[in-house]
Design a protein around this motif. Sequence first.
Motif, PDB file in Angstrom:
ATOM      1  N   ALA A 174       0.830  -1.204   0.000  1.00  0.00           N
ATOM      2  CA  ALA A 174       0.000   0.000   0.000  1.00  0.00           C
ATOM      3  C   ALA A 174       0.863   1.253   0.000  1.00  0.00           C
ATOM      4  CB  ALA A 174      -0.933  -0.005   1.209  1.00  0.00           C
ATOM      5  N   SER A 175       2.026   1.173   0.623  1.00  0.00           N
ATOM      6  CA  SER A 175       2.974   2.293   0.660  1.00  0.00           C
ATOM      7  C   SER A 175       4.339   1.742   1.039  1.00  0.00           C
ATOM      8  CB  SER A 175       2.542   3.356   1.680  1.00  0.00           C
ATOM      9  OG  SER A 175       2.462   2.790   2.985  1.00  0.00           O
ATOM     10  N   VAL A 176       5.365   2.526   0.775  1.00  0.00           N
ATOM     11  CA  VAL A 176       6.720   2.122   1.171  1.00  0.00           C
ATOM     12  C   VAL A 176       6.816   2.241   2.684  1.00  0.00           C
ATOM     13  CG1 VAL A 176       9.181   2.590   0.925  1.00  0.00           C
ATOM     14  CG2 VAL A 176       7.643   2.956  -1.022  1.00  0.00           C
ATOM     15  N   PRO A 177       7.213   1.164   3.371  1.00  0.00           N
ATOM     16  CA  PRO A 177       7.230   1.208   4.839  1.00  0.00           C
ATOM     17  C   PRO A 177       8.309   2.133   5.380  1.00  0.00           C
ATOM     18  CG  PRO A 177       8.258  -0.800   4.063  1.00  0.00           C
ATOM     19  CD  PRO A 177       7.666  -0.137   2.853  1.00  0.00           C
ATOM     20  N   ALA A 178       8.023   2.754   6.511  1.00  0.00           N
ATOM     21  CA  ALA A 178       9.001   3.646   7.133  1.00  0.00           C
ATOM     22  C   ALA A 178      10.143   2.862   7.761  1.00  0.00           C
ATOM     23  CB  ALA A 178       8.307   4.503   8.188  1.00  0.00           C
ATOM     24  N   SER A 179       9.839   1.637   8.186  1.00  0.00           N
ATOM     25  CA  SER A 179      10.866   0.777   8.781  1.00  0.00           C
ATOM     26  C   SER A 179      10.661  -0.642   8.286  1.00  0.00           C
ATOM     27  CB  SER A 179      10.788   0.827  10.311  1.00  0.00           C
ATOM     28  OG  SER A 179       9.491   0.451  10.755  1.00  0.00           O
ATOM     29  N   ALA A 180      11.631  -1.508   8.526  1.00  0.00           N
ATOM     30  CA  ALA A 180      11.594  -2.863   7.986  1.00  0.00           C
ATOM     31  C   ALA A 180      10.380  -3.636   8.494  1.00  0.00           C
ATOM     32  CB  ALA A 180      12.876  -3.604   8.359  1.00  0.00           C
ATOM     33  N   VAL A 181       9.754  -4.372   7.579  1.00  0.00           N
ATOM     34  CA  VAL A 181       8.588  -5.184   7.925  1.00  0.00           C
ATOM     35  C   VAL A 181       8.657  -6.494   7.147  1.00  0.00           C
ATOM     36  CG1 VAL A 181       7.175  -4.046   6.155  1.00  0.00           C
ATOM     37  CG2 VAL A 181       6.064  -5.294   8.003  1.00  0.00           C
ATOM     38  N   THR A 182       8.305  -7.588   7.800  1.00  0.00           N
ATOM     39  CA  THR A 182       8.297  -8.892   7.143  1.00  0.00           C
ATOM     40  C   THR A 182       7.094  -8.998   6.214  1.00  0.00           C
ATOM     41  OG1 THR A 182       9.493 -10.052   8.888  1.00  0.00           O
ATOM     42  CG2 THR A 182       8.027 -11.379   7.509  1.00  0.00           C
ATOM     43  N   LEU A 183       7.337  -9.445   4.979  1.00  0.00           N
ATOM     44  CA  LEU A 183       6.264  -9.673   4.016  1.00  0.00           C
ATOM     45  C   LEU A 183       5.917 -11.140   3.905  1.00  0.00           C
ATOM     46  CD1 LEU A 183       4.825  -7.396   2.484  1.00  0.00           C
ATOM     47  CD2 LEU A 183       7.069  -6.709   3.304  1.00  0.00           C
ATOM     48  N   LEU A 184       6.898 -12.027   4.130  1.00  0.00           N
ATOM     49  CA  LEU A 184       6.600 -13.457   4.117  1.00  0.00           C
ATOM     50  C   LEU A 184       7.764 -14.249   4.685  1.00  0.00           C
ATOM     51  CD1 LEU A 184       8.310 -14.848   1.526  1.00  0.00           C
ATOM     52  CD2 LEU A 184       6.531 -13.691   0.227  1.00  0.00           C
ATOM     53  N   ASN A 185       7.448 -15.465   5.131  1.00  0.00           N
ATOM     54  CA  ASN A 185       8.432 -16.436   5.570  1.00  0.00           C
ATOM     55  C   ASN A 185       8.230 -17.723   4.791  1.00  0.00           C
ATOM     56  OD1 ASN A 185      10.180 -15.603   8.021  1.00  0.00           O
ATOM     57  ND2 ASN A 185       8.134 -14.833   8.566  1.00  0.00           N
ATOM     58  N   ILE A 186       9.297 -18.251   4.204  1.00  0.00           N
ATOM     59  CA  ILE A 186       9.244 -19.517   3.486  1.00  0.00           C
ATOM     60  C   ILE A 186       9.806 -20.604   4.393  1.00  0.00           C
ATOM     61  CG2 ILE A 186      10.053 -20.816   1.478  1.00  0.00           C
ATOM     62  CD1 ILE A 186      10.408 -18.146   0.023  1.00  0.00           C
TER      63      ILE A 186
END
Length: 371
Positions: A174-186
Amino acid sequence: ELRSLVAEADIYNQARATTSFSDGLSTPNTWTVEGTAAITPDDYRFTGELSSLPVKWDRSGRDVWIPVRAADIRQRLSKGGVPVDSSLKKYFLGLTSTGFWPAEDGSAATSMANFSTNGGPVGQVTDVTFSRPSDFPASAGSVTLNSTASRIGLVAKVTAVNGFACFNWSMKMASVPASAVTLLNISADGGGGEVRRINFSVSATAFDLAVYDGANALLTNNSTGFGATISPDEWITYRIQMQQSGGNIQVDLGWYKSGEGILYGAGALTTAGTSGRFTGVQMVGNANNVGTQYTQLFMGQFFLDNTGYEYALAASAFASETTTQRFTRIGGENGITTRIVGNADDAEPMGPQPIDTPINIMHQAVTTENG
């Protein structure tokens, strides 16, 4: 200079329904009607089909009439027609997968259909929205994280370990995150068992990849800037692969803007051990990733080259093809015989292929060509 008449077809003066005639020359030629062609004096202005003949009459029963509406063959062929698969779904269906979740399940869906080559469980979801992205024509659907309570869990139906594993997906934040965020774990297993989890995160300026063992200890990681034309709040296609490289396990991340041919990549991560396989993927809602859309999630056990010509066409929904190319391709894929009159290379360019029935897509090509 003298010339002799060697052929003369007087079609105009032939009787109706004549199928063969001689031109009557000293050395005669026989002319024969082929196929569905016919000799007739009739001058047709319109040929149509009637879907029904509804008889009507007045109260006296003396005035009887049939109101009809004729249409061309397209109406009959389109009736009950099923839309073609989206271009990316069709591409991935042609590959061997351990899990494939296109996320084209429709707004009322409560799970994600799995089109794995060997079958497999549906994707489990909580607090997500299924919809069709208007800005990504290569897919007919996506799944969106609604809140911090959102969950997506996908489990592959794995096969014997062969040293390769791949996971490919398209995503838009939705927007570029201000700080690191997990999008997925394989999740992973097999091989020597050294790699058990791969984490993919996005920060304000970079993509981060981290590899963990079974004790959840970090084995290796890196962080790489987006690239000149890349922003995670646009549709980006990503690929994570794991393979054997000598005595090491190699994990690499690649990405590019969907429909473009410029591949960006992080430097390969390596850790000692024997490569296994991917077994599933999980997404969890977070304050910095709410609104993220995922689509065309593909998992397999081979080296996936998504930079090739065929993949690029599918990712752009065939936006580069001409009217004649689309007309003949859609016809061929759906068992419809086609014929091009004139120079097929002298054709108009088309935009992305719509999600529609084969006949409607072919008709769009015709109307585009006719201006």
